[in-house]
Design a protein around this motif. Structure first.
Motif, PDB file in Angstrom:
ATOM      1  N   LEU A 242       0.855  -1.189   0.000  1.00 18.90           N
ATOM      2  CA  LEU A 242       0.000   0.000   0.000  1.00 18.90           C
ATOM      3  C   LEU A 242       0.890   1.239   0.000  1.00 18.90           C
ATOM      4  N   ARG A 243       0.541   2.206  -0.833  1.00 19.40           N
ATOM      5  CA  ARG A 243       1.272   3.479  -0.861  1.00 19.40           C
ATOM      6  C   ARG A 243       0.274   4.613  -0.642  1.00 19.40           C
ATOM      7  N   LEU A 244       0.673   5.561   0.204  1.00 21.78           N
ATOM      8  CA  LEU A 244      -0.218   6.636   0.605  1.00 21.78           C
ATOM      9  C   LEU A 244       0.493   7.975   0.478  1.00 21.78           C
ATOM     10  N   THR A 245      -0.258   9.004   0.083  1.00 22.86           N
ATOM     11  CA  THR A 245       0.246  10.377   0.071  1.00 22.86           C
ATOM     12  C   THR A 245      -0.839  11.304   0.597  1.00 22.86           C
ATOM     13  N   ALA A 246      -0.418  12.396   1.227  1.00 26.31           N
ATOM     14  CA  ALA A 246      -1.365  13.379   1.744  1.00 26.31           C
ATOM     15  C   ALA A 246      -0.652  14.714   1.881  1.00 26.31           C
ATOM     16  N   ARG A 247      -1.431  15.785   1.921  1.00 29.52           N
ATOM     17  CA  ARG A 247      -0.865  17.123   2.052  1.00 29.52           C
ATOM     18  C   ARG A 247      -0.345  17.375   3.464  1.00 29.52           C
ATOM     19  N   ASP A 248      -0.899  16.643   4.435  1.00 29.51           N
ATOM     20  CA  ASP A 248      -0.484  16.805   5.821  1.00 29.51           C
ATOM     21  C   ASP A 248      -0.376  15.422   6.455  1.00 29.51           C
ATOM     22  N   SER A 249       0.350  15.335   7.556  1.00 28.24           N
ATOM     23  CA  SER A 249       0.610  14.037   8.152  1.00 28.24           C
ATOM     24  C   SER A 249      -0.599  13.439   8.867  1.00 28.24           C
ATOM     25  N   TRP A 250      -1.500  14.268   9.394  1.00 22.91           N
ATOM     26  CA  TRP A 250      -2.579  13.709  10.200  1.00 22.91           C
ATOM     27  C   TRP A 250      -3.557  12.864   9.374  1.00 22.91           C
TER      28      TRP A 250
END
Length: 279
Positions: A242-250
Motif C-alpha cells: 500500500l502506498r499513501l500520500t497526503a498534504r499533511d501528516s494527520w
C-alpha cells in the motif's frame, strides 16, 4: 570573517539497541537485550512474556555524522509488534549524512509487525536509512514507513533535503521485495511533475510479506477511499503493498491506522496516540 576550518569538531550521537525474543515453555521471553549510547529499547508490558517492543533515539533527532542502529531477532512461532516511541527527526546537516540502520530477523512461523512512527525531514537535512528484514520460509512481516517533508502547521517548507531510504526483505536468503526512496534538492524542485509528489508533503508505504498476503487485498479495497489522502494497493504472490500520500501528516496517519488495523486485527501500539479516532 569566520573560518569554518577553525571550528571545533562537534560531538556526534552514536547508539546501538539490540533485542532478542525466544520461546520458553511456549511463551515469549527475553533472551538478549543490549543498549549503548543514545539507542534504547524497552518492553511496555515487562520482560516476562513480551509482545511489544519500543525503540528510541534519546538524542532527540539525527544530524550529520550521527549513527544509530536497531536490531531485533524473533524466534520461531512467536508474534511481536515493534515500533518507535515518537517521530524521528532529521535536522539540518551541512556535512555528512546521519545514518540509521535497522536489522530484523524473523524465525519460522513467526510474525513481526515493524511499525515505526513517522520520520520528519527538516530543511537542510541529510539522512541515509537502511532497513533489512530476514524471514524464514513461512515467516510473516508487516512493515510500514512514513516520511513527512516539514510540518504544515509550523509553516515549514522543505526545498533542500537529502534522503536515501532503502528497504529490503529476504526469505530464506533470497530477495522477495525491495523499495527505495531518494529525495534531493532537484527532486524537491520538480514536485509538481506528474510522476512526483505534487502538493503532498507526507508519504507512506505499508508492506505485508507473508504466504498468501495477496488474499488480504479484498478486505482492504473498501478502505482505500479516505478524506485528504490518496491510497494505492497492489498484491501478488505473497506480497501486499500500500502506498499513501497526503498534504499533511494527520490524514495520512489516520488512514494508516485504518489499514494497519485491518491487517493486524488489533489496535496500533499505544505510543502512536491515535486515541481510537480512525473511523
Amino acid at each position: 570573517m569566520l573560518d569554518m576550518r577553525d571550528q571545533p569538531a562537534l560531538q556526534r550521537s552514536h547508539g546501538t539497541a539490540r533485542l532478542g525474543i525466544v520461546a520458553r515453555h511456549g511463551r515469549p521471553a527475553l533472551a538478549d537485550l543490549y543498549q549503548a549510547g543514545s539507542a534504547k529499547v524497552f518492553l511496555p508490558r515487562g520482560g516476562g512474556a513480551p509482545d511489544e517492543a519500543v525503540f528510541l533515539n534519546t538524542s532527540g533527532g539525527l544530524t550529520g555524522g550521527d549513527r544509530i542502529s536497531f536490531a531485533l531477532t524473533l524466534a520461531p512461532g512467536l508474534r511481536l509488534t515493534a515500533t518507535t516511541q515518537t517521530a524521528e527527526r532529521a535536522y539540518a546537516s551541512p556535512g555528512p549524512a546521519a545514518a540509521l540502520d535497522v536489522d530484523l530477523t524473523v524465525g519460522a512461523g513467526a510474525r513481526l509487525d515493524w511499525l515505526p512512527q513517522e520520520t520528519i525531514l527538516f530543511e537542510g537535512s541529510h539522512l541515509r536509512r537502511t532497513t533489512r528484514v530476514s524471514l524464514a520460509a513461512d515467516a510473516t512481516c508487516l512493515l510500514s514507513e512514513t516520511l513527512v517533508l516539514g510540518r504544515l502547521a509550523m509553516g515549514e517548507d522543505v526545498t533542500a533535503a537529502r534522503l536515501l531510504d532503502r528497504r529490503s526483505v529476504l526469505r530464506d536468503g533470497r530477495p522477495v521485495w525491495s523499495d527505495a526512496v531518494t529525495i534531493d534538492r532537484e527532486s524537491l524542485a520538480c514536485r509538481t511533475a506528474r510522476a512526483s509528489l505534487g502538493p503532498a508533503r507526507a508519504l507512506a508505504v505499508i508492506a505485508l510479506i507473508a504466504p498468501g498476503a495477496e488474499d488480504a487485498a479484498g478486505a482492504l479495497r473498501p478502505l482505500l477511499e479516505a478524506p485528504d489522502c490518496e491510497t494505492a494497493l497492489s498484491a501478488w504472490n505473497g506480497r501486499l503493498i500500500l502506498r499513501l500520500t497526503a498534504r499533511d501528516s494527520w490524514p495520512l496517519k489516520r488512514q494508516m491506522a485504518r489499514l494497519l488495523g485491518q491487517l493486524r486485527g488489533s489496535a496500533l501500539p499505544r505510543v502512536w496516540q491515535m486515541n481510537g479516532d480512525i473511523a
